[in-house]
Design a protein around this motif. Structure first.
Motif, mmCIF file in Angstrom:
data_model
loop_
_atom_site.group_PDB
_atom_site.id
_atom_site.type_symbol
_atom_site.label_atom_id
_atom_site.label_comp_id
_atom_site.label_asym_id
_atom_site.label_seq_id
_atom_site.Cartn_x
_atom_site.Cartn_y
_atom_site.Cartn_z
ATOM 1 N N GLN A 166 0.813 -1.219 0.000
ATOM 2 C CA GLN A 166 0.000 0.000 0.000
ATOM 3 C C GLN A 166 0.846 1.269 0.000
ATOM 4 N N GLU A 167 1.930 1.266 0.763
ATOM 5 C CA GLU A 167 2.692 2.498 0.955
ATOM 6 C C GLU A 167 3.846 2.681 -0.025
ATOM 7 N N CYS A 168 4.431 1.596 -0.509
ATOM 8 C CA CYS A 168 5.654 1.708 -1.300
ATOM 9 C C CYS A 168 5.543 1.147 -2.704
ATOM 10 N N GLY A 169 4.385 0.680 -3.089
ATOM 11 C CA GLY A 169 4.225 0.145 -4.429
ATOM 12 C C GLY A 169 4.927 -1.174 -4.660
ATOM 13 N N LEU A 170 4.986 -2.013 -3.617
ATOM 14 C CA LEU A 170 5.661 -3.304 -3.751
ATOM 15 C C LEU A 170 5.041 -4.147 -4.861
ATOM 16 N N ASP A 171 3.744 -3.988 -5.077
ATOM 17 C CA ASP A 171 3.075 -4.795 -6.105
ATOM 18 C C ASP A 171 2.853 -4.034 -7.415
ATOM 19 N N ASP A 172 3.425 -2.838 -7.554
ATOM 20 C CA ASP A 172 3.225 -2.024 -8.756
ATOM 21 C C ASP A 172 4.446 -2.075 -9.669
ATOM 22 N N TYR A 173 4.710 -3.214 -10.212
ATOM 23 C CA TYR A 173 5.839 -3.315 -11.132
ATOM 24 C C TYR A 173 5.370 -3.983 -12.416
ATOM 25 N N GLN A 174 5.967 -3.553 -13.510
ATOM 26 C CA GLN A 174 5.665 -4.125 -14.819
ATOM 27 C C GLN A 174 6.997 -4.403 -15.501
ATOM 28 N N VAL A 175 7.573 -5.501 -15.130
ATOM 29 C CA VAL A 175 8.864 -5.873 -15.695
ATOM 30 C C VAL A 175 8.776 -7.280 -16.266
ATOM 31 N N ARG A 176 9.693 -7.597 -17.151
ATOM 32 C CA ARG A 176 9.680 -8.906 -17.799
ATOM 33 C C ARG A 176 10.892 -9.758 -17.454
ATOM 34 N N ARG A 177 11.870 -9.159 -16.803
ATOM 35 C CA ARG A 177 13.093 -9.907 -16.501
ATOM 36 C C ARG A 177 13.444 -9.762 -15.030
ATOM 37 N N TYR A 178 14.203 -10.706 -14.556
ATOM 38 C CA TYR A 178 14.560 -10.737 -13.139
ATOM 39 C C TYR A 178 15.312 -9.496 -12.665
ATOM 40 N N PRO A 179 16.317 -8.977 -13.385
ATOM 41 C CA PRO A 179 17.048 -7.806 -12.870
ATOM 42 C C PRO A 179 16.125 -6.612 -12.590
ATOM 43 N N GLY A 180 15.168 -6.360 -13.469
ATOM 44 C CA GLY A 180 14.236 -5.259 -13.246
ATOM 45 C C GLY A 180 13.347 -5.492 -12.041
ATOM 46 N N TRP A 181 12.851 -6.709 -11.910
ATOM 47 C CA TRP A 181 12.010 -7.067 -10.757
ATOM 48 C C TRP A 181 12.818 -6.933 -9.471
ATOM 49 N N HIS A 182 14.047 -7.436 -9.485
ATOM 50 C CA HIS A 182 14.895 -7.403 -8.295
ATOM 51 C C HIS A 182 15.173 -5.972 -7.861
ATOM 52 N N ARG A 183 15.470 -5.083 -8.817
ATOM 53 C CA ARG A 183 15.705 -3.674 -8.483
ATOM 54 C C ARG A 183 14.472 -3.052 -7.847
ATOM 55 N N HIS A 184 13.309 -3.311 -8.448
ATOM 56 C CA HIS A 184 12.075 -2.731 -7.916
ATOM 57 C C HIS A 184 11.808 -3.223 -6.495
ATOM 58 N N MET A 185 11.926 -4.535 -6.268
ATOM 59 C CA MET A 185 11.676 -5.107 -4.943
ATOM 60 C C MET A 185 12.653 -4.542 -3.915
ATOM 61 N N THR A 186 13.914 -4.441 -4.282
ATOM 62 C CA THR A 186 14.939 -3.942 -3.360
ATOM 63 C C THR A 186 14.646 -2.499 -2.970
ATOM 64 N N LEU A 187 14.325 -1.656 -3.947
ATOM 65 C CA LEU A 187 14.044 -0.254 -3.642
ATOM 66 C C LEU A 187 12.748 -0.100 -2.841
ATOM 67 N N ALA A 188 11.716 -0.860 -3.164
ATOM 68 C CA ALA A 188 10.456 -0.779 -2.419
ATOM 69 C C ALA A 188 10.652 -1.223 -0.976
ATOM 70 N N MET A 189 11.407 -2.297 -0.771
ATOM 71 C CA MET A 189 11.636 -2.771 0.602
ATOM 72 C C MET A 189 12.523 -1.816 1.388
ATOM 73 N N ALA A 190 13.503 -1.200 0.715
ATOM 74 C CA ALA A 190 14.349 -0.215 1.390
ATOM 75 C C ALA A 190 13.521 0.996 1.779
ATOM 76 N N ALA A 191 12.632 1.453 0.899
ATOM 77 C CA ALA A 191 11.771 2.584 1.210
ATOM 78 C C ALA A 191 10.829 2.250 2.375
ATOM 79 N N HIS A 192 10.336 1.031 2.394
ATOM 80 C CA HIS A 192 9.437 0.630 3.464
ATOM 81 C C HIS A 192 10.165 0.546 4.800
ATOM 82 N N ALA A 193 11.414 0.100 4.771
ATOM 83 C CA ALA A 193 12.192 -0.001 6.029
ATOM 84 C C ALA A 193 12.449 1.383 6.597
#
Length: 136
Positions: free
Chosen positions: A109-136
């Motif tokens: 809800q707060e960081c867009g953890l589920d708001d990604y539109q990527v097709r490859r692992y590196p893009g997904w990994h970057r998004h997840m890492t930044l969203a989790m860092a922002a949430h922390a």
């Protein structure tokens, strides 16, 4: 779920529900798995060892959580842990799932953890890492 299967001494695909169906009453322990939104979360708990081919220092358990007010409502967990792990420790760990789910819901809800539109692992990994860092 009650329809999932586990490996036991008797069968490769043994319904998990059948392991607890005829379990003696004294095997069920009433315990709290932690504090929830409405106070202590108290359930009846039991465990049965599964997957008999194991290392000497580890065990697989099927853990059942039964509602006190509606005994027909049972949830199941599979645990792989050190052989000396107690039922109370398994209950505490199973209860921590609620806090983890709350954290992920908050991050969505707060960081867009589920708001990604990527097709490859590196893009997904970057998004997840930044969203989790922002949430922390």
């Amino acid at each position: 779920t009650r329809h999932d299967t586990v490996v036991t001494r008797w069968a490769i695909d043994h319904p998990v529900h059948d392991l607890f169906n005829g379990l003696a009453r004294q095997k069920w322990k009433r315990r709290s798995c932690g504090t929830g939104a409405h106070g202590q979360r108290i359930y009846d708990w039991a465990r049965v060892e599964v997957r008999p081919w194991h290392r000497d220092d580890r065990r697989h358990w099927a853990l059942a959580r039964r509602s006190v007010s509606r005994p027909e409502e049972i949830s199941y967990y599979i645990a792989y842990c050190p052989a000396d792990t107690t039922l109370d420790e398994l209950i505490r760990i199973a209860g921590s799932r609620w806090a983890i789910e709350e954290c992920f819901q908050s991050a969505k809800q707060e960081c867009g953890l589920d708001d990604y539109q990527v097709r490859r692992y590196p893009g997904w990994h970057r998004h997840m890492t930044l969203a989790m860092a922002a949430h922390a």
